[in-house]
Each structure stands twice: as structure tokens, then as C-alpha cells.
Design a protein around this motif. Structure first.
Motif, PDB file in Angstrom:
ATOM      1  N   THR A 179       9.193   3.261  -7.240  1.00 24.99           N
ATOM      2  CA  THR A 179       8.168   2.286  -6.859  1.00 24.99           C
ATOM      3  C   THR A 179       8.785   0.899  -6.723  1.00 24.99           C
ATOM      4  O   THR A 179       9.944   0.681  -7.087  1.00 24.99           O
ATOM      5  CB  THR A 179       7.039   2.241  -7.913  1.00 24.99           C
ATOM      6  OG1 THR A 179       7.629   1.977  -9.189  1.00 24.99           O
ATOM      7  CG2 THR A 179       6.290   3.566  -7.975  1.00 24.99           C
ATOM      8  N   LYS A 180       7.983  -0.032  -6.221  1.00 21.55           N
ATOM      9  CA  LYS A 180       8.478  -1.390  -5.973  1.00 21.55           C
ATOM     10  C   LYS A 180       8.748  -2.147  -7.275  1.00 21.55           C
ATOM     11  O   LYS A 180       8.497  -1.653  -8.369  1.00 21.55           O
ATOM     12  CB  LYS A 180       7.465  -2.136  -5.106  1.00 21.55           C
ATOM     13  CG  LYS A 180       7.353  -1.580  -3.679  1.00 21.55           C
ATOM     14  CD  LYS A 180       6.471  -2.475  -2.813  1.00 21.55           C
ATOM     15  CE  LYS A 180       6.329  -1.889  -1.400  1.00 21.55           C
ATOM     16  NZ  LYS A 180       5.490  -2.771  -0.534  1.00 21.55           N
ATOM     17  N   CYS A 181       9.243  -3.370  -7.135  1.00 23.07           N
ATOM     18  CA  CYS A 181       9.742  -4.105  -8.303  1.00 23.07           C
ATOM     19  C   CYS A 181       8.623  -4.629  -9.203  1.00 23.07           C
ATOM     20  O   CYS A 181       8.776  -4.706 -10.412  1.00 23.07           O
ATOM     21  CB  CYS A 181      10.615  -5.268  -7.825  1.00 23.07           C
ATOM     22  SG  CYS A 181      11.764  -5.857  -9.069  1.00 23.07           S
ATOM     23  N   PHE A 182       7.483  -5.002  -8.604  1.00 22.12           N
ATOM     24  CA  PHE A 182       6.428  -5.635  -9.414  1.00 22.12           C
ATOM     25  C   PHE A 182       5.051  -5.011  -9.210  1.00 22.12           C
ATOM     26  O   PHE A 182       4.058  -5.578  -9.598  1.00 22.12           O
ATOM     27  CB  PHE A 182       6.373  -7.138  -9.116  1.00 22.12           C
ATOM     28  CG  PHE A 182       7.651  -7.848  -9.444  1.00 22.12           C
ATOM     29  CD1 PHE A 182       7.998  -8.117 -10.764  1.00 22.12           C
ATOM     30  CD2 PHE A 182       8.537  -8.229  -8.433  1.00 22.12           C
ATOM     31  CE1 PHE A 182       9.181  -8.761 -11.071  1.00 22.12           C
ATOM     32  CE2 PHE A 182       9.723  -8.880  -8.729  1.00 22.12           C
ATOM     33  CZ  PHE A 182      10.043  -9.141 -10.060  1.00 22.12           C
ATOM     34  N   CYS A 183       4.988  -3.852  -8.532  1.00 22.44           N
ATOM     35  CA  CYS A 183       3.710  -3.148  -8.378  1.00 22.44           C
ATOM     36  C   CYS A 183       4.025  -1.660  -8.298  1.00 22.44           C
ATOM     37  O   CYS A 183       5.184  -1.269  -8.315  1.00 22.44           O
ATOM     38  CB  CYS A 183       2.969  -3.630  -7.126  1.00 22.44           C
ATOM     39  SG  CYS A 183       3.859  -3.282  -5.588  1.00 22.44           S
ATOM     40  N   ARG A 184       2.982  -0.844  -8.155  1.00 21.15           N
ATOM     41  CA  ARG A 184       3.222   0.599  -8.176  1.00 21.15           C
ATOM     42  C   ARG A 184       3.295   1.204  -6.788  1.00 21.15           C
ATOM     43  O   ARG A 184       3.240   2.430  -6.634  1.00 21.15           O
ATOM     44  CB  ARG A 184       2.122   1.280  -8.969  1.00 21.15           C
ATOM     45  CG  ARG A 184       2.210   0.876 -10.440  1.00 21.15           C
ATOM     46  CD  ARG A 184       1.627   1.962 -11.299  1.00 21.15           C
ATOM     47  NE  ARG A 184       1.741   1.595 -12.695  1.00 21.15           N
ATOM     48  CZ  ARG A 184       0.855   1.924 -13.613  1.00 21.15           C
ATOM     49  NH1 ARG A 184      -0.209   2.619 -13.255  1.00 21.15           N
ATOM     50  NH2 ARG A 184       1.033   1.576 -14.863  1.00 21.15           N
ATOM     51  N   CYS A 185       3.381   0.364  -5.759  1.00 25.08           N
ATOM     52  CA  CYS A 185       3.509   0.906  -4.401  1.00 25.08           C
ATOM     53  C   CYS A 185       4.817   1.683  -4.290  1.00 25.08           C
ATOM     54  O   CYS A 185       5.816   1.334  -4.925  1.00 25.08           O
ATOM     55  CB  CYS A 185       3.512  -0.228  -3.386  1.00 25.08           C
ATOM     56  SG  CYS A 185       1.923  -1.037  -3.247  1.00 25.08           S
ATOM     57  N   LYS A 186       4.782   2.713  -3.432  1.00 30.57           N
ATOM     58  CA  LYS A 186       5.982   3.523  -3.215  1.00 30.57           C
ATOM     59  C   LYS A 186       7.105   2.707  -2.581  1.00 30.57           C
ATOM     60  O   LYS A 186       6.870   1.923  -1.666  1.00 30.57           O
ATOM     61  CB  LYS A 186       5.640   4.656  -2.247  1.00 30.57           C
ATOM     62  CG  LYS A 186       5.411   5.972  -2.921  1.00 30.57           C
ATOM     63  CD  LYS A 186       5.474   7.077  -1.875  1.00 30.57           C
ATOM     64  CE  LYS A 186       4.950   8.369  -2.444  1.00 30.57           C
ATOM     65  NZ  LYS A 186       4.560   9.305  -1.392  1.00 30.57           N
ATOM     66  N   HIS A 241       2.372   1.229   2.326  1.00 24.49           N
ATOM     67  CA  HIS A 241       2.754   1.103   0.918  1.00 24.49           C
ATOM     68  C   HIS A 241       2.570  -0.353   0.490  1.00 24.49           C
ATOM     69  O   HIS A 241       3.555  -1.045   0.213  1.00 24.49           O
ATOM     70  CB  HIS A 241       4.203   1.547   0.700  1.00 24.49           C
ATOM     71  CG  HIS A 241       4.450   2.970   1.089  1.00 24.49           C
ATOM     72  ND1 HIS A 241       3.540   3.964   0.863  1.00 24.49           N
ATOM     73  CD2 HIS A 241       5.497   3.565   1.697  1.00 24.49           C
ATOM     74  CE1 HIS A 241       4.009   5.115   1.317  1.00 24.49           C
ATOM     75  NE2 HIS A 241       5.194   4.897   1.835  1.00 24.49           N
ATOM     76  N   CYS A 242       1.340  -0.792   0.488  1.00 29.06           N
ATOM     77  CA  CYS A 242       1.042  -2.190   0.201  1.00 29.06           C
ATOM     78  C   CYS A 242      -0.157  -2.275  -0.727  1.00 29.06           C
ATOM     79  O   CYS A 242      -1.003  -1.392  -0.738  1.00 29.06           O
ATOM     80  CB  CYS A 242       0.687  -2.932   1.494  1.00 29.06           C
ATOM     81  SG  CYS A 242       2.020  -2.942   2.679  1.00 29.06           S
ATOM     82  N   CYS A 243      -0.185  -3.369  -1.495  1.00 24.70           N
ATOM     83  CA  CYS A 243      -1.312  -3.584  -2.413  1.00 24.70           C
ATOM     84  C   CYS A 243      -1.485  -5.091  -2.576  1.00 24.70           C
ATOM     85  O   CYS A 243      -0.697  -5.868  -2.040  1.00 24.70           O
ATOM     86  CB  CYS A 243      -1.028  -2.904  -3.758  1.00 24.70           C
ATOM     87  SG  CYS A 243       0.197  -3.772  -4.746  1.00 24.70           S
ATOM     88  N   PRO A 244      -2.495  -5.512  -3.302  1.00 18.92           N
ATOM     89  CA  PRO A 244      -2.699  -6.957  -3.459  1.00 18.92           C
ATOM     90  C   PRO A 244      -1.480  -7.685  -4.039  1.00 18.92           C
ATOM     91  O   PRO A 244      -1.223  -8.836  -3.691  1.00 18.92           O
ATOM     92  CB  PRO A 244      -3.898  -7.034  -4.413  1.00 18.92           C
ATOM     93  CG  PRO A 244      -4.668  -5.783  -4.129  1.00 18.92           C
ATOM     94  CD  PRO A 244      -3.605  -4.729  -3.861  1.00 18.92           C
ATOM     95  N   VAL A 245      -0.718  -7.000  -4.905  1.00 14.97           N
ATOM     96  CA  VAL A 245       0.434  -7.691  -5.513  1.00 14.97           C
ATOM     97  C   VAL A 245       1.519  -7.961  -4.474  1.00 14.97           C
ATOM     98  O   VAL A 245       1.961  -9.095  -4.284  1.00 14.97           O
ATOM     99  CB  VAL A 245       1.019  -6.868  -6.689  1.00 14.97           C
ATOM    100  CG1 VAL A 245       2.304  -7.504  -7.220  1.00 14.97           C
ATOM    101  CG2 VAL A 245      -0.004  -6.729  -7.798  1.00 14.97           C
ATOM    102  N   CYS A 246       1.934  -6.910  -3.746  1.00 18.58           N
ATOM    103  CA  CYS A 246       3.090  -7.106  -2.856  1.00 18.58           C
ATOM    104  C   CYS A 246       2.680  -7.755  -1.527  1.00 18.58           C
ATOM    105  O   CYS A 246       3.548  -8.090  -0.725  1.00 18.58           O
ATOM    106  CB  CYS A 246       3.877  -5.814  -2.663  1.00 18.58           C
ATOM    107  SG  CYS A 246       2.944  -4.430  -2.042  1.00 18.58           S
ATOM    108  N   THR A 247       1.388  -7.929  -1.291  1.00 17.66           N
ATOM    109  CA  THR A 247       1.001  -8.709  -0.114  1.00 17.66           C
ATOM    110  C   THR A 247       0.540 -10.105  -0.512  1.00 17.66           C
ATOM    111  O   THR A 247       0.023 -10.850   0.311  1.00 17.66           O
ATOM    112  CB  THR A 247      -0.102  -8.001   0.697  1.00 17.66           C
ATOM    113  OG1 THR A 247      -1.164  -7.664  -0.192  1.00 17.66           O
ATOM    114  CG2 THR A 247       0.417  -6.756   1.375  1.00 17.66           C
TER     115      THR A 247
HETATM  116 ZN    ZN Z   1       2.322  -3.203  -3.888  1.00 11.88          ZN
END
Ligand code: ZN
Ligand code: ADP
Ligand code: MG
Length: 472
Positions: free
Chosen positions: A20-27, A37-43
Motif C-alpha cells: 500500500t501507499k506511504c500514508f494511506c491504505r490505497c494499493k 487507487h486514490c482516497c481523500p488522503v493521497c488526493t
Molecule cells: Zn490513498
């Protein structure tokens, strides 16, 4: 050119192969539909809170230990602020004052000359999204945004393009040995920034320029040679080098000014208030140290002890994949020299080892071992062994059944071959006379005739013996 020194320092960005990514659980996955593979954290949505991925920290430390870094027990993430559409938060989470790893070194050999390149630091940061430019405009894919990266910064210790490439090869090989990055150049897993300056011997270091985002060894080599000559031309014309960031145009083979070099103040770095400092205890570091695999230098020592030459040991350990493969073949057929010769010639030839990405060997080690054993035992000759390898390469299976299906078993029956040879000798009195007269090249003629008569299955060693015995 010769009155100038060339000075090179490299910054290497390498994506870590975490799940997963460095600061969220996206793949963390290459090649998916854009923006899946995006979420509020990485966007970068307001109010979203990052949580550090421990696996990324562990992988960064793993690489640090493999190259002899000191691991800082206290390390801090900072915001590197800049505005660009690939970065929706308008800052990148990175490290400045307190990186995860400091010091360390990469040892290289260029033209038989060993050299140690010192590392300045390895820090952990996140990747940005990817801009895709086409004729209609620019699209952005945030799948890559937030993927963990390590930035490995060298000291300005390299003095030629060859040294820089040797450094990058060793660095990439080490990343693959410890398995923390996939290092696929085409997927942009690993990217290089090259800092270059020139000076006259005895003078202080010259002003450097930085060429950003190179993604092949060849581009690094060409860019360094071009840029060094450009700087020398400027200086010889009485000009001065401006500290700036330049872009490499691979098609034109030239660098172009992008912008004057920014320094850290331009990015208004400050500690990220949303992320706690990383506190690492010695126990964790020791745990990671114990989990390191055996690295290239140690494996090369072991291979030399098995009786391989230094060159062969270095070839086999240049990639973990080769070394692991060699070990696996050996575990089925323990003849180091024989196996090594075959791998470094026939296998490497088919892999095309000059290509900058490492390709897998498509033949299972136990099948390779079976093939080599048949060849060594004289069941098949060299030409047949090569032919079987070609088959295995296309369609891996049991080499013995290929040998049988193609009727490649070597003719080791001495009396049967004597019959064949007697006939050939009878039909070629001229060649017999030549051989008797001492023309040793004529032997090749007899071997050729015997191969023809036996559909390539004759054992050349036995033919030699028979011919020498019959023609005296
Ligand atoms: Zn994310
Ligand atoms: P910045 O933080 O501005 O990127 P650094 O001091 O961290 O600058 O150095 C970045 C890279 O530039 C390092 O790899 C370093 O070895 C290299 N470098 C520094 N000075 C020179 C120089 N005079 N010539 C070539 N490379 C240099
Ligand atoms: Mg830099």
C-alpha cells in the motif's frame, strides 16, 4: 576536455514495492486504470489525516543497512511546498533535517579500478501523481501519488560517466538484492537526477547544474558527457556556469535550461504537523539487519572459494536473479565451473544482458541442471545441448524428452562409429594423404563428414580418437 576534472553527484529516486501507499491504505500498483487507487488522503482532501506505513519505513531501513548507512533513531517528515498539478496537496511529504539514514557507501569497479562512492543520506518521501500529455491537453493520474519513495543521495565522488553508470548499476542491483524496489525502468520505478560540475585540478569545486528525471543508464551517460562538454565550452569562452536545473532531450542529445536552481528555502520546508516523528529503537534496527539476505560481495567471495574466477564471480553476482539461479542449478547438479560457464555464455547470450532491465530466465533450474548433466555425461554434444536450450527457452519442459523426441542422443558406440569412419576414409584418399602429411586442419573435415553421416550425433572426441588410430 583533459585539463578539466569532471565532478558528479547523483540523486536516485526509487519507489518501494510495498503493498500500500506511504500514508494511506490505497494499493501501490502500477498499470491500473487511472485514478482507481486514490482516497481523500493521497488526493489531498482537507481534513484527511495521513498514517505512516511501517512497511515503507522497514524497507527504507533495509536498504540503508545494505549500503552501510547509520539509521537515525529520530527522524522527521517535513512538507516540501510547491504548486504543480501532479501534487494535489501542494506539498510533498519528504524529509530534510532528520532523514531516516545517513552516510554509507557504494563500492564500484571501473576498468579494474575499485572505488568507494560515499553516500550522503537516504530519506523517505512520497511520489507525486503522473501527468499524461496528449494532443487534447494534459490528464493526471493520481495512482502514483503517495507511493513511497526513497531518495538516495551520493556525495560528489564520481569523476566520469562510466563511474556514474557503474554506481547506478550497483545501486540498482543492491535494491534488487534486498528486494525493496522492483526497479523497472519502463515503469518509472527508478529515476535519476544528475548533478555535474567541472573544475581545474587543484581548484575548488565548480558551480553545478542538475539534470532532472533521467530514466535510463544510457541517458545518464549521454547527458553527463554532453553537459560536461557544454560547461567546458562556456568556461573556455570566458563565461560562467549558472546554477540551474536542466532538462535532457534524448532525441536531440542535448540539455536545456528549465529554471534556475531552487534551494531548500524556496520550498518553505517545515515539519509536517499531521505526522509524528519516527522513533526507531536499536532492537528494530537489529531485527532488520538480521533479515538481510546474503549480498553480492559475500556471494562473490563464496563463489571464488568454489574455484570460480573473480570475473565469473562478479558476473554471476551482478544481479541477484543470476546468483539465485546459479545456486539453484548447483543444488541439483554440483559442478560450479561447468554450470557457471554455461550460464555466463549460453544463458546470458539469450537474455541479452546488455538490456538495462533484468529479464527472468524462462527455464526452471532443475531442467537446466538435467540438461547440463546430459551434456557433461556425453549423452548429447554441445550443438544438441544448445538446441535443447533453445527449445526449453520457448517451452520449458523435461530436457530428456526433447532429446528423445528429436533423436539428439549422441552416438557413443565406438564400433558403430568405426564402421562409419572406415567408409569415409576409403572415399577420401586425398584428405587422408593431407592428414598424413601433417595438415592438422584436415581433422575438421573428418569430424564434419562423420557429423553429416550421423545426423550430427557423433561424439567428436571419439571421432578424433578413431581417425588418429586408423590413419597412421
Ligand atoms: Zn490513498
Ligand atoms: P540540494 O539539496 O540543493 O539538492 P545537495 O547539497 O543535497 O543539494 O546536493 C545534491 C547533489 O549534488 C548531491 O548528490 C551532491 O553530491 C551533488 N553535488 C553537490 N555539489 C556538487 C558539485 N559541485 N558538483 C557536482 N555535484 C555536486
Ligand atoms: Mg536535490
Amino acid at each position: 576536455m583533459s585539463e578539466y576534472n569532471l565532478v558528479i553527484g547523483l540523486e536516485v529516486h526509487s519507489e518501494l514495492n510495498t503493498a500500500t501507499k506511504c500514508f494511506c491504505r490505497c494499493k501501490n500498483e502500477f498499470g491500473s486504470e487511472p485514478n482507481t487507487h486514490c482516497c481523500p488522503v493521497c488526493t489531498g482532501m482537507p481534513g484527511a489525516l495521513p498514517i505512516l506505513n511501517k512497511e515503507a519505513v522497514k524497507k527504507a531501513i533495509t536498504m540503508g543497512l545494505a549500503v552501510g548507512c547509520k539509521i537515525n533513531n529520530h527522524s522527521v517528515f517535513e512538507r516540501k511546498n510547491y504548486y504543480y498539478p501532479d501534487l494535489p496537496k501542494a506539498y510533498q511529504i519528504s524529509q530534510l533535517e532528520y532523514p531516516l539514514c545517513v552516510g554509507g557507501h557504494i563500492d564500484i569497479v571501473v576498468n579494474g579500478q575499485a572505488k568507494t562512492i560515499r553516500l550522503n543520506r537516504i530519506h523517505l518521501e512520497e511520489d507525486a501523481g503522473k501527468l499524461i500529455h496528449d494532443h487534447e491537453g494534459t490528464l493526471v493520474d493520481y495512482n502514483r501519488g503517495g507511493v513511497p519513495l526513497i531518495e538516495i543521495v551520493s556525495e560528489p565522488d564520481m569523476n566520469s560517466a562510466e563511474e556514474a553508470v557503474a554506481y547506478l548499476e550497483k545501486l540498482r542491483s543492491t535494491l534488487l538484492y534486498v528486494g525493496v524496489s522492483n526497479c523497472k525502468m519502463q515503469e518509472g520505478n527508478i529515476r535519476f537526477d544528475v548533478n555535474i560540475s567541472v573544475n581545474k585540478p587543484g581548484d575548488p569545486l565548480g558551480t553545478r547544474t542538475e539534470i532532472k528525471n533521467l530514466n535510463s543508464f544510457r541517458a545518464v551517460q549521454r547527458a553527463i558527457n554532453y553537459e560536461a562538454q557544454r560547461q567546458i565550452d562556456v568556461l573556455d569562452d570566458g563565461g560562467v556556469i549558472i546554477q540551474e536545473t536542466r532538462r535532457w532531450d534524448d532525441a536531440l542529445g542535448k540539455t536545456f535550461s528549465m529554471r534556475t536552481k531552487e534551494d531548500s528555502q524556496d520550498y518553505r520546508y517545515f515539519p509536517d504537523p499531521d505526522i509524528l516523528a519516527i522513533e526507531i529503537d536499536e532492537k528494530f534496527v537489529e531485527q532488520v539487519r538480521l533479515s538481510l539476505p546474503k549480498l553480492a560481495d559475500q556471494r562473490a567471495i563464496d563463489y571464488k572459494q568454489m574455484g570460480l574466477s573473480i570475473q565469473d564471480a562478479e558476473l554471476l553476482t551482478s544481479q541477484r536473479m543470476y546468483s539465485d539461479y546459479f545456486d539453484e542449478v548447483l543444488s541439483c547438479f554440483n559442478d560450479p565451473k561447468f554450470v557457471c560457464n554455461w550460464i555466463t555464455s549460453e544463458v546470458f547470450k539469450r537474455l541479452n544482458v546488455d538490456e538495462s532491465d533484468v529479464i527472468d530466465i524462462p527455464v526452471a533450474p532443475n531442467n537446466m541442471a538435467k540438461l547440463l548433466k546430459m551434456y557433461k555425461d556425453g549423452e548429447i554434444n554441445q550443438a544438441a545441448a544448445r538446441q535443447v536450450l533453445d527449445e526449453l527457452w520457448k517451452n520449458d519442459s523435461d530436457p530428456a524428452s526433447i532429446v528423445d523426441a528429436k533423436g539428439l542422443r549422441q552416438l557413443n558406440d565406438v564400433s558403430a562409429m568405426e564402421e562409419i569412419m572406415k567408409k569415409i576414409i576409403e572415399e577420401n584418399p586425398k584428405a587422408v594423404a593431407e592428414l598424413k602429411a601433417g595438415n592438422s586442419k584436415t581433422m575438421a573435415f573428418f569430424v564434419g563428414q562423420a557429423m553429416k553421416a550421423s545426423q550430427g550425433k557423433a561424439n567428436p572426441k571419439i571421432i578424433n580418437e578413431i581417425v588418429n588410430r586408423l590413419i597412421k
